[in-house]
Design a protein around this motif. Structure first.
Motif, PDB file in Angstrom:
ATOM      1  N   ARG A  56       0.834  -1.206   0.000  1.00 59.14           N
ATOM      2  CA  ARG A  56       0.000   0.000   0.000  1.00 59.14           C
ATOM      3  C   ARG A  56       0.870   1.259   0.000  1.00 59.14           C
ATOM      4  N   GLN A  57       1.915   1.260   0.805  1.00 53.98           N
ATOM      5  CA  GLN A  57       2.839   2.405   0.839  1.00 53.98           C
ATOM      6  C   GLN A  57       3.504   2.613  -0.515  1.00 53.98           C
ATOM      7  N   TRP A  60       0.919   4.143  -2.877  1.00 54.92           N
ATOM      8  CA  TRP A  60       0.701   5.553  -2.550  1.00 54.92           C
ATOM      9  C   TRP A  60       1.880   6.405  -2.992  1.00 54.92           C
ATOM     10  N   SER A  61       3.077   5.913  -2.779  1.00 51.39           N
ATOM     11  CA  SER A  61       4.272   6.655  -3.161  1.00 51.39           C
ATOM     12  C   SER A  61       4.309   6.880  -4.670  1.00 51.39           C
ATOM     13  N   THR A  62       3.982   5.846  -5.424  1.00 53.49           N
ATOM     14  CA  THR A  62       3.953   5.952  -6.881  1.00 53.49           C
ATOM     15  C   THR A  62       2.943   7.004  -7.322  1.00 53.49           C
ATOM     16  N   HIS A  63       1.754   6.955  -6.746  1.00 54.47           N
ATOM     17  CA  HIS A  63       0.720   7.916  -7.124  1.00 54.47           C
ATOM     18  C   HIS A  63       1.077   9.334  -6.675  1.00 54.47           C
ATOM     19  N   ARG A  64       1.690   9.438  -5.524  1.00 52.37           N
ATOM     20  CA  ARG A  64       2.106  10.752  -5.027  1.00 52.37           C
ATOM     21  C   ARG A  64       3.118  11.380  -5.989  1.00 52.37           C
ATOM     22  N   GLU A  65       4.060  10.582  -6.470  1.00 58.43           N
ATOM     23  CA  GLU A  65       5.059  11.078  -7.420  1.00 58.43           C
ATOM     24  C   GLU A  65       4.411  11.496  -8.737  1.00 58.43           C
ATOM     25  N   LYS A  66       3.443  10.715  -9.212  1.00 56.29           N
ATOM     26  CA  LYS A  66       2.748  11.073 -10.453  1.00 56.29           C
ATOM     27  C   LYS A  66       2.006  12.392 -10.290  1.00 56.29           C
ATOM     28  N   LEU A  67       1.360  12.583  -9.152  1.00 53.57           N
ATOM     29  CA  LEU A  67       0.646  13.839  -8.902  1.00 53.57           C
ATOM     30  C   LEU A  67       1.599  15.009  -8.810  1.00 53.57           C
ATOM     31  N   ARG A  68       2.745  14.777  -8.246  1.00 55.04           N
ATOM     32  CA  ARG A  68       3.744  15.834  -8.104  1.00 55.04           C
ATOM     33  C   ARG A  68       4.180  16.378  -9.462  1.00 55.04           C
TER      34      ARG A  68
END
Length: 70
Positions: A56-57, A60-68
């Motif tokens: 899960r982490q 989330w990290s992957t998606h957070r980077e894409k949003l960034r």
């Protein structure tokens, strides 16, 4: 022994299904097991919980980077 090595094939499949947004009940139905079994794995099996949380982490990290980068 890694966390992955200590999980059963059913637990590995359960994690994959949970990661796609499945509920305990839908995962249990897909695997042909009781909902309480999935719930017990999530809350009482340290290896399962650790692997699920790590997956899960990572997601989330992957998606957070894409949003960034948007």
């Amino acid at each position: 022994m890694t966390n992955k090595d200590s999980l059963t094939v059913m637990q590995e499949k359960a994690i994959q299904l949970l990661m796609t947004g499945g509920s305990d009940q839908s995962v249990a139905d897909e695997l042909g097991i009781a909902r309480q079994t999935v719930n017990n794995w999530r809350h009482n099996d340290a290896a399962f919980a650790a692997r699920f949380n790590a997956e899960r982490q990572a997601l989330w990290s992957t998606h957070r980077e894409k949003l960034r980068f948007l």
